[in-house]
Design a protein around this motif. Structure first.
Motif, mmCIF file in Angstrom:
data_model
loop_
_atom_site.group_PDB
_atom_site.id
_atom_site.type_symbol
_atom_site.label_atom_id
_atom_site.label_comp_id
_atom_site.label_asym_id
_atom_site.label_seq_id
_atom_site.Cartn_x
_atom_site.Cartn_y
_atom_site.Cartn_z
ATOM 1 N N SER A 180 -6.379 8.528 -8.000
ATOM 2 C CA SER A 180 -5.653 7.602 -7.573
ATOM 3 C C SER A 180 -4.592 7.189 -8.807
ATOM 4 O O SER A 180 -4.955 7.497 -10.062
ATOM 5 C CB SER A 180 -6.229 6.358 -7.169
ATOM 6 O OG SER A 180 -7.010 6.509 -6.048
ATOM 7 N N PRO A 181 -3.354 6.848 -8.678
ATOM 8 C CA PRO A 181 -2.544 6.358 -9.683
ATOM 9 C C PRO A 181 -3.412 4.937 -10.451
ATOM 10 O O PRO A 181 -4.515 4.555 -9.866
ATOM 11 C CB PRO A 181 -1.341 5.605 -9.045
ATOM 12 C CG PRO A 181 -1.218 6.479 -7.743
ATOM 13 C CD PRO A 181 -2.706 6.572 -7.344
ATOM 14 N N SER A 182 -2.792 4.497 -11.557
ATOM 15 C CA SER A 182 -3.544 3.411 -12.164
ATOM 16 C C SER A 182 -3.607 2.116 -11.395
ATOM 17 O O SER A 182 -2.595 2.126 -10.403
ATOM 18 C CB SER A 182 -2.700 3.265 -13.391
ATOM 19 O OG SER A 182 -3.071 2.075 -14.062
ATOM 20 N N SER A 183 -4.525 1.375 -11.505
ATOM 21 C CA SER A 183 -4.558 0.115 -10.598
ATOM 22 C C SER A 183 -3.395 -0.822 -10.964
ATOM 23 O O SER A 183 -2.855 -1.452 -10.102
ATOM 24 C CB SER A 183 -5.681 -0.778 -11.120
ATOM 25 O OG SER A 183 -5.900 -1.158 -12.462
ATOM 26 N N ARG A 184 -2.682 -0.616 -12.224
ATOM 27 C CA ARG A 184 -1.499 -1.366 -12.297
ATOM 28 C C ARG A 184 -0.361 -0.846 -11.366
ATOM 29 O O ARG A 184 0.650 -1.668 -11.233
ATOM 30 C CB ARG A 184 -1.282 -1.382 -13.708
ATOM 31 C CG ARG A 184 -0.770 0.246 -14.470
ATOM 32 C CD ARG A 184 -0.480 -0.024 -15.616
ATOM 33 N NE ARG A 184 1.162 -0.302 -15.946
ATOM 34 C CZ ARG A 184 1.250 -1.513 -16.755
ATOM 35 N NH1 ARG A 184 0.423 -2.328 -17.260
ATOM 36 N NH2 ARG A 184 2.714 -1.684 -16.849
ATOM 37 N N ASP A 185 -0.342 0.385 -11.075
ATOM 38 C CA ASP A 185 0.718 0.923 -10.324
ATOM 39 C C ASP A 185 0.269 0.885 -8.735
ATOM 40 O O ASP A 185 1.205 1.303 -7.870
ATOM 41 C CB ASP A 185 0.767 2.189 -10.475
ATOM 42 C CG ASP A 185 1.537 2.584 -11.774
ATOM 43 O OD1 ASP A 185 2.227 1.452 -12.319
ATOM 44 O OD2 ASP A 185 1.544 3.368 -12.220
ATOM 45 N N LEU A 186 -0.888 -0.088 -8.370
ATOM 46 C CA LEU A 186 -1.209 0.072 -7.113
ATOM 47 C C LEU A 186 -1.331 -1.458 -6.685
ATOM 48 O O LEU A 186 -0.977 -1.846 -5.430
ATOM 49 C CB LEU A 186 -2.676 0.523 -6.546
ATOM 50 C CG LEU A 186 -2.567 2.120 -6.779
ATOM 51 C CD1 LEU A 186 -3.950 2.472 -6.591
ATOM 52 C CD2 LEU A 186 -1.787 2.852 -5.729
ATOM 53 N N TYR A 187 -1.847 -2.329 -7.426
ATOM 54 C CA TYR A 187 -2.076 -3.698 -6.890
ATOM 55 C C TYR A 187 -1.231 -4.826 -7.541
ATOM 56 O O TYR A 187 -0.598 -4.682 -8.444
ATOM 57 C CB TYR A 187 -3.460 -4.049 -7.593
ATOM 58 C CG TYR A 187 -4.550 -2.981 -6.966
ATOM 59 C CD1 TYR A 187 -4.196 -2.543 -5.556
ATOM 60 C CD2 TYR A 187 -5.769 -2.591 -7.617
ATOM 61 C CE1 TYR A 187 -5.227 -1.714 -5.172
ATOM 62 C CE2 TYR A 187 -6.510 -1.684 -7.221
ATOM 63 C CZ TYR A 187 -6.434 -1.288 -5.971
ATOM 64 O OH TYR A 187 -7.201 -0.238 -5.485
ATOM 65 N N PRO A 188 -1.014 -5.902 -6.989
ATOM 66 C CA PRO A 188 -0.075 -6.845 -7.303
ATOM 67 C C PRO A 188 -0.148 -7.363 -8.686
ATOM 68 O O PRO A 188 -1.361 -7.713 -9.172
ATOM 69 C CB PRO A 188 -0.373 -8.059 -6.201
ATOM 70 C CG PRO A 188 -1.542 -8.051 -5.796
ATOM 71 C CD PRO A 188 -1.908 -6.380 -5.945
ATOM 72 N N ARG A 189 0.987 -7.485 -9.380
ATOM 73 C CA ARG A 189 0.850 -8.223 -10.741
ATOM 74 C C ARG A 189 2.369 -8.759 -10.873
ATOM 75 O O ARG A 189 3.428 -8.384 -10.150
ATOM 76 C CB ARG A 189 0.914 -7.261 -12.000
ATOM 77 C CG ARG A 189 1.635 -5.965 -11.840
ATOM 78 C CD ARG A 189 1.042 -5.049 -12.894
ATOM 79 N NE ARG A 189 2.230 -3.791 -12.843
ATOM 80 C CZ ARG A 189 3.144 -3.546 -13.903
ATOM 81 N NH1 ARG A 189 3.303 -4.617 -14.654
ATOM 82 N NH2 ARG A 189 3.731 -2.549 -13.737
#
Length: 635
Positions: free
Chosen positions: A221-230
């Motif tokens: 999976s990509p980094s969570s920073r590239d998947l989840y809202p921020r």
């Protein structure tokens, strides 16, 4: 007359206590939020008040129910501070599974230590953190903190979901700011999550999100920073390290940063200048001069880490690095720049996100970004980038920490976004040449030369620094499919000029060939079998990413035992697809010899979740063929 009043107070106290207690009951958490979760964030709220260009107050409240030991890292109860940032308040309260308070942790109970181990120079850079060992699980921690800072160039990014295996009951962000400072924001990955923007005016911004379910980590999976809202936030008028700034373009930002923050930090003692000029001598080529200076810095200095979030972006003075022999990434990059100036070689401080996972400076969002600094030396129309924190990297080598990403180069005329070196897939190569022999008892003896370049150099060159026991463990893991492995002579050649690392290894192994009756069976590929164990993931949700491609080529001579003939030889095999290419070939030669050739090319790329099974089958076919076996019959 006092009794009824007393009873009423007792009743109200009991009612309030009962309400507080029920708030932190583990049993009150929805089952859906517990699924796949090691921790549940009951409330994560940040209130940011930007009072002026030089004043920002941040209040944090984070309530986390930790369900098991793996959830401890989701507490996030720590706070950095330095001469520009003060901690006004910090405390925590611990509740058991029934919501009963069991411990109150005041500021004096938090660990307070330097954020840089072994250094007194950075004594202002400190961190307060909660070091709590639970009596039992589950439990809940209520953490609150308040900080004040004059540095408004950095407004914290806000993550609605912090990572994998953690769920969120409620998440709130409130930001208040003057209307004349040019406040701006950038939202990422909002579409698949229920996030409400409750306020959005010229002076206020608020978001609220509820019931975000825990996400399972999925391989590749990509980094969570590239998947989840921020959310990223910034100001066009800001303050950093005692200096006001204004910037709406990267050119303006870089010009301000160079003139106001970096200016005056590259002065060196005269004796050092004389030494450097003598070291360079009559060399005229700027790149060759830079190489001499880079080697000098590597031998003279060492890197000390300042944790992300402190230390600002003003480097320590070059004179201090020269005297002390150490510094962080900013200090060592700036010191190298100062030495290069002495011999008339221009170079530019370069800001980026340093990590094995590639992350870009957001080119459409002008603000203070990044967590790392390197140096850019002009080389024709391109740049040679120097990683000044490393005592081992070859000149101009970026490896996997700073390669292939957008960075900010701070030139005298202003900032510019450029791309760092891209190591092409086929340049990330490993070339194996060797041989092995099998005797009549199935024992193996062999020699292999492994030459690694590109991004593969980065991981392989570290082998040179291993202790003997570590080295043995490394190769036993690398050749884990060879039972009873024993290492012989091991030598390394680290060609830093051509950036190629070569391992020459002799090995032996008993019973590599399995003897059954009058037959011997063994895998033809002894040295480079695929270890990819791609898990089957039903209903995969995330896309997957191959960060870096590579090319492996092998040519191995195999000496078969006397007194045996070939009964079965694996067929030549070829596989092509969107993910890459794979090919093997076995050539019969005289005197019971074989030549085994193998090539494996993998493409980097981003792929949808629907393509994962196709990739898994691609890698399974390769793994299966790598394990193909020769069968010999005794004459």
């Amino acid at each position: 007359m006092k009794t009824p009043c007393y009873s009423l107070l007792l009743f109200l106290f009991t009612l309030i206590s009962s309400a507080q207690k029920s708030t932190y009951l583990i049993s009150s958490i929805k089952d859906s939020l517990k699924e796949n979760a090691n921790a549940v964030v009951r409330l994560d709220q940040m209130d940011i008040i930007i009072a002026s260009q030089r004043s920002m107050n941040i209040k944090t409240q984070r309530v986390v129910s930790v369900l098991n030991e793996k959830g401890l890292s989701d507490i996030d109860a720590y706070q950095h501070y330095d001469k520009s940032t003060s901690v006004k308040n910090i405390e925590a309260i611990v509740y058991d599974a029934l919501g009963t308070e069991i411990k109150k942790i005041k500021r004096k109970d938090f660990r307070d230590q330097s954020a840089v181990s072994g250094s007194t120079l950075f004594s202002d850079n400190r961190v307060l953190y909660l070091d709590y060992t639970p009596v039992s699980y589950p439990f809940t921690i209520v953490y609150t903190s308040e900080t004040e800072t004059s540095n408004t160039a950095f407004i914290p990014q806000w993550y609605f979901l912090g990572g994998y295996y953690v769920s969120v009951e409620k998440c709130v962000l409130n930001v208040t700011f003057p209307g004349n400072l040019g406040f701006k924001k950038k939202e990422f990955h909002f579409s698949e999550f229920n996030i409400n923007k409750t306020v959005d005016t010229d002076t206020r911004l608020s978001y609220e999100a509820v019931n975000i379910l825990a996400q399972k980590a999925e391989d590749l999976s990509p980094s969570s920073r590239d998947l989840y809202p921020r959310i990223m936030m910034g100001l066009e008028k800001f303050h950093l390290e005692g200096v006001d700034g204004t910037a709406t373009t990267w050119e303006e930002f870089g010009k301000w940063y160079g003139d106001k923050i970096l200016s005056g930090t590259t002065t060196l003692p005269e004796e050092t200048k004389i030494k450097i000029k003598a070291l360079v001598g009559d060399e005229k080529d700027p790149v060759k001069k830079a190489k001499i200076i880079y080697d000098y810095v590597q031998k003279k200095s060492r890197y000390v880490s300042i944790q992300v979030g402190i230390g600002g972006w003003k480097p320590m003075l070059a004179t201090d690095v020269d005297r002390l022999g150490y510094g962080d990434c900013k200090a060592l990059s700036n010191y190298t720049k100062a030495l290069l100036q002495t011999v008339d070689v221009p170079s530019y401080n370069t800001i980026l996100y340093g990590d094995r996972y590639k992350s870009n400076i957001q080119s459409d969002f002008v603000s203070m970004q990044g967590n790392h600094m390197i140096l850019a030396v002009p080389n024709g129309d391109n740049y040679t980038f120097l990683e000044c924190t490393s005592q081992d990297d070859p000149f101009g080598y970026q490896g996997t920490f700073t390669d292939d990403r957008d960075v900010l180069v701070v030139k005298p005329e202003g900032g510019v976004i450029v791309r760092t070196k891209i190591y092409e897939d086929k340049g990330n190569s490993q070339t194996d040449k060797g041989s092995y022999s099998i005797d009549e008892n199935g024992n193996l003896s062999g020699h292999i030369s492994i030459a690694s370049e590109g991004s593969q150099y980065s991981s392989k060159s570290r082998t040179e620094t291993l202790q003997p026991t570590e080295k043995e463990a490394h190769y036993k893991e690398y050749w884990s499919k060879i039972n009873n492995l024993k290492l012989g002579k091991v030598t390394f050649t680290n060609d830093k000029e051509n950036i190629r690392f070569t391992e020459d290894v002799q090995i032996t192994a008993t019973n590599y060939g399995v003897i059954l009756a009058n037959k011997m069976i063994f895998p033809v590929d002894a040295f480079n079998q695929s270890k990819s164990n791609i898990k089957r993931i039903r209903n995969r949700k995330n896309p997957f990413q191959i960060q870096r491609g590579y090319l492996d080529t092998d040519e191995i001579e195999i000496n078969l035992p006397t007194g045996f003939s070939i009964e079965f030889l694996p067929s030549n095999f070829e596989l092509k697809g969107k993910f890459g290419e794979y090919k093997t070939e076995i050539i019969k030669k005289e005197n019971n010899k074989l030549t085994y050739k193998r090539s494996m090319f993998l493409n980097k790329g981003k792929y949808s979740s629907k393509e994962y099974d196709e990739y898994r089958l691609f890698m399974e076919q390769i793994s299966r063929n790598d394990n193909a076996k020769i069968i010999l019959a005794k004459n």
